[in-house]
Design a protein around this motif. Structure first.
Motif, PDB file in Angstrom:
ATOM      1  N   GLU A  28       0.844  -1.197   0.000  1.00 24.29           N
ATOM      2  CA  GLU A  28       0.000   0.000   0.000  1.00 24.29           C
ATOM      3  C   GLU A  28       0.880   1.247   0.000  1.00 24.29           C
ATOM      4  OE1 GLU A  28      -3.401   0.018  -0.040  1.00 24.29           O
ATOM      5  OE2 GLU A  28      -3.301  -2.155  -0.238  1.00 24.29           O
ATOM      6  N   PRO A  29       0.392   2.333  -0.587  1.00 26.25           N
ATOM      7  CA  PRO A  29       1.156   3.589  -0.525  1.00 26.25           C
ATOM      8  C   PRO A  29       1.301   4.067   0.925  1.00 26.25           C
ATOM      9  CG  PRO A  29      -0.774   3.797  -1.944  1.00 26.25           C
ATOM     10  CD  PRO A  29      -0.837   2.464  -1.305  1.00 26.25           C
ATOM     11  N   VAL A  30       2.371   4.780   1.189  1.00 27.40           N
ATOM     12  CA  VAL A  30       2.631   5.331   2.517  1.00 27.40           C
ATOM     13  C   VAL A  30       2.267   6.809   2.483  1.00 27.40           C
ATOM     14  CG1 VAL A  30       4.448   5.823   4.207  1.00 27.40           C
ATOM     15  CG2 VAL A  30       4.475   3.664   2.926  1.00 27.40           C
ATOM     16  N   VAL A  31       1.569   7.286   3.507  1.00 29.13           N
ATOM     17  CA  VAL A  31       1.189   8.692   3.592  1.00 29.13           C
ATOM     18  C   VAL A  31       2.301   9.447   4.319  1.00 29.13           C
ATOM     19  CG1 VAL A  31      -0.480  10.347   4.512  1.00 29.13           C
ATOM     20  CG2 VAL A  31      -1.266   8.155   3.583  1.00 29.13           C
ATOM     21  N   VAL A  32       2.796  10.485   3.668  1.00 28.11           N
ATOM     22  CA  VAL A  32       3.836  11.337   4.242  1.00 28.11           C
ATOM     23  C   VAL A  32       3.229  12.706   4.484  1.00 28.11           C
ATOM     24  CG1 VAL A  32       6.083  12.405   3.839  1.00 28.11           C
ATOM     25  CG2 VAL A  32       5.636  10.094   2.990  1.00 28.11           C
ATOM     26  N   LYS A  33       3.337  13.199   5.706  1.00 26.24           N
ATOM     27  CA  LYS A  33       2.808  14.523   6.051  1.00 26.24           C
ATOM     28  C   LYS A  33       3.837  15.570   5.635  1.00 26.24           C
ATOM     29  CE  LYS A  33      -0.114  12.806   9.710  1.00 26.24           C
ATOM     30  NZ  LYS A  33      -0.490  12.900  11.116  1.00 26.24           N
ATOM     31  N   LEU A  34       3.832  15.879   4.350  1.00 25.50           N
ATOM     32  CA  LEU A  34       4.832  16.755   3.753  1.00 25.50           C
ATOM     33  C   LEU A  34       4.791  18.163   4.343  1.00 25.50           C
ATOM     34  CD1 LEU A  34       7.061  17.045   1.658  1.00 25.50           C
ATOM     35  CD2 LEU A  34       5.309  17.670   0.003  1.00 25.50           C
ATOM     36  N   GLY A  35       3.613  18.689   4.559  1.00 26.92           N
ATOM     37  CA  GLY A  35       3.486  20.040   5.106  1.00 26.92           C
ATOM     38  C   GLY A  35       4.117  20.168   6.478  1.00 26.92           C
ATOM     39  N   VAL A  36       3.905  19.186   7.326  1.00 28.59           N
ATOM     40  CA  VAL A  36       4.488  19.193   8.672  1.00 28.59           C
ATOM     41  C   VAL A  36       6.009  19.089   8.571  1.00 28.59           C
ATOM     42  CG1 VAL A  36       4.641  17.943  10.863  1.00 28.59           C
ATOM     43  CG2 VAL A  36       2.423  18.264   9.770  1.00 28.59           C
ATOM     44  N   TRP A  37       6.498  18.221   7.680  1.00 29.08           N
ATOM     45  CA  TRP A  37       7.947  18.047   7.522  1.00 29.08           C
ATOM     46  C   TRP A  37       8.607  19.342   7.059  1.00 29.08           C
ATOM     47  CZ3 TRP A  37      11.384  18.505   3.504  1.00 29.08           C
ATOM     48  CH2 TRP A  37      12.661  18.042   3.767  1.00 29.08           C
ATOM     49  N   VAL A  38       8.018  19.993   6.044  1.00 25.52           N
ATOM     50  CA  VAL A  38       8.593  21.243   5.544  1.00 25.52           C
ATOM     51  C   VAL A  38       8.571  22.305   6.635  1.00 25.52           C
ATOM     52  CG1 VAL A  38       8.264  23.152   3.915  1.00 25.52           C
ATOM     53  CG2 VAL A  38       8.124  20.788   3.121  1.00 25.52           C
ATOM     54  N   SER A  39       7.467  22.416   7.348  1.00 21.75           N
ATOM     55  CA  SER A  39       7.346  23.404   8.411  1.00 21.75           C
ATOM     56  C   SER A  39       8.385  23.166   9.506  1.00 21.75           C
ATOM     57  CB  SER A  39       5.938  23.359   9.007  1.00 21.75           C
ATOM     58  OG  SER A  39       5.820  24.259  10.072  1.00 21.75           O
ATOM     59  N   ASN A  40       8.511  21.927   9.957  1.00 20.97           N
ATOM     60  CA  ASN A  40       9.478  21.604  11.006  1.00 20.97           C
ATOM     61  C   ASN A  40      10.911  21.805  10.535  1.00 20.97           C
ATOM     62  OD1 ASN A  40       7.445  20.941  12.766  1.00 20.97           O
ATOM     63  ND2 ASN A  40       7.637  18.736  12.471  1.00 20.97           N
ATOM     64  N   THR A  41      11.211  21.384   9.320  1.00 19.28           N
ATOM     65  CA  THR A  41      12.564  21.526   8.788  1.00 19.28           C
ATOM     66  C   THR A  41      12.938  22.992   8.638  1.00 19.28           C
ATOM     67  OG1 THR A  41      12.342  19.418   7.638  1.00 19.28           O
ATOM     68  CG2 THR A  41      14.107  20.850   6.911  1.00 19.28           C
ATOM     69  N   THR A  42      12.001  23.793   8.159  1.00 17.36           N
ATOM     70  CA  THR A  42      12.253  25.229   7.999  1.00 17.36           C
ATOM     71  C   THR A  42      12.511  25.889   9.347  1.00 17.36           C
ATOM     72  OG1 THR A  42      10.816  25.270   6.063  1.00 17.36           O
ATOM     73  CG2 THR A  42      11.327  27.387   7.069  1.00 17.36           C
ATOM     74  N   SER A  43      11.693  25.575  10.330  1.00 18.83           N
ATOM     75  CA  SER A  43      11.838  26.220  11.640  1.00 18.83           C
ATOM     76  C   SER A  43      13.074  25.737  12.395  1.00 18.83           C
ATOM     77  CB  SER A  43      10.583  26.013  12.483  1.00 18.83           C
ATOM     78  OG  SER A  43      10.440  24.654  12.828  1.00 18.83           O
ATOM     79  N   ARG A  44      13.602  24.575  12.039  1.00 18.45           N
ATOM     80  CA  ARG A  44      14.782  24.025  12.729  1.00 18.45           C
ATOM     81  C   ARG A  44      16.041  24.057  11.868  1.00 18.45           C
ATOM     82  NH1 ARG A  44      11.103  18.960  14.580  1.00 18.45           N
ATOM     83  NH2 ARG A  44       9.880  20.094  16.108  1.00 18.45           N
ATOM     84  N   ARG A  45      16.027  24.843  10.788  1.00 21.05           N
ATOM     85  CA  ARG A  45      17.150  24.830   9.844  1.00 21.05           C
ATOM     86  C   ARG A  45      18.471  25.228  10.478  1.00 21.05           C
ATOM     87  NH1 ARG A  45      13.812  28.888   7.266  1.00 21.05           N
ATOM     88  NH2 ARG A  45      14.399  30.914   8.040  1.00 21.05           N
ATOM     89  N   ASP A  46      18.449  26.020  11.553  1.00 16.21           N
ATOM     90  CA  ASP A  46      19.700  26.411  12.213  1.00 16.21           C
ATOM     91  C   ASP A  46      20.367  25.234  12.921  1.00 16.21           C
ATOM     92  OD1 ASP A  46      17.495  26.456  13.981  1.00 16.21           O
ATOM     93  OD2 ASP A  46      18.564  27.748  15.399  1.00 16.21           O
ATOM     94  N   LYS A  47      19.646  24.128  13.084  1.00 12.75           N
ATOM     95  CA  LYS A  47      20.197  22.935  13.732  1.00 12.75           C
ATOM     96  C   LYS A  47      20.638  21.876  12.727  1.00 12.75           C
ATOM     97  CE  LYS A  47      17.360  23.704  17.782  1.00 12.75           C
ATOM     98  NZ  LYS A  47      16.206  23.289  18.530  1.00 12.75           N
ATOM     99  N   LEU A  48      20.442  22.128  11.424  1.00  8.47           N
ATOM    100  CA  LEU A  48      20.819  21.158  10.399  1.00  8.47           C
ATOM    101  C   LEU A  48      22.308  21.249  10.099  1.00  8.47           C
ATOM    102  CD1 LEU A  48      17.848  21.680   7.907  1.00  8.47           C
ATOM    103  CD2 LEU A  48      18.122  19.852   9.583  1.00  8.47           C
ATOM    104  N   SER A  49      22.896  20.116   9.725  1.00 10.94           N
ATOM    105  CA  SER A  49      24.311  20.088   9.368  1.00 10.94           C
ATOM    106  C   SER A  49      24.507  20.719   7.985  1.00 10.94           C
ATOM    107  CB  SER A  49      24.827  18.652   9.359  1.00 10.94           C
ATOM    108  OG  SER A  49      24.279  17.940   8.261  1.00 10.94           O
ATOM    109  N   ALA A  50      25.746  21.023   7.658  1.00 12.96           N
ATOM    110  CA  ALA A  50      26.070  21.586   6.344  1.00 12.96           C
ATOM    111  C   ALA A  50      25.677  20.607   5.238  1.00 12.96           C
ATOM    112  CB  ALA A  50      27.551  21.926   6.267  1.00 12.96           C
ATOM    113  N   ASP A  51      25.872  19.303   5.470  1.00 15.33           N
ATOM    114  CA  ASP A  51      25.490  18.297   4.474  1.00 15.33           C
ATOM    115  C   ASP A  51      23.983  18.273   4.261  1.00 15.33           C
ATOM    116  OD1 ASP A  51      28.116  17.556   4.056  1.00 15.33           O
ATOM    117  OD2 ASP A  51      28.015  15.811   5.398  1.00 15.33           O
TER     118      ASP A  51
END
Length: 60
Positions: free
Chosen positions: A24-47
């Motif tokens: 079966e297809p897997v549901v990915v909550k893309l909006g939540v992921w983008v929102s969380n990643t954007t708000s936490r971008r200062d904690k992401l590595s250079a890679d």
């Protein structure tokens, strides 16, 4: 971004994707992921930022 021609994703947006080995297809909550990643971008590595920039994330 390539499919829709823009980057903004509403927080409630979900996508169904096919995953190898799953029947079966897997549901990915893309909006939540983008929102969380954007708000936490200062904690992401250079890679991680480089990988997101390659995908077209302008803020990465």
């Amino acid at each position: 971004m390539e499919r829709e021609g823009h980057q903004p994703v509403p927080r409630g947006h979900s996508e169904e994707i096919a995953v190898d080995g799953e029947t079966e297809p897997v549901v990915v909550k893309l909006g939540v992921w983008v929102s969380n990643t954007t708000s936490r971008r200062d904690k992401l590595s250079a890679d991680q930022l480089a990988a997101l920039a390659e995908l077209g994330m302008d803020w990465a």
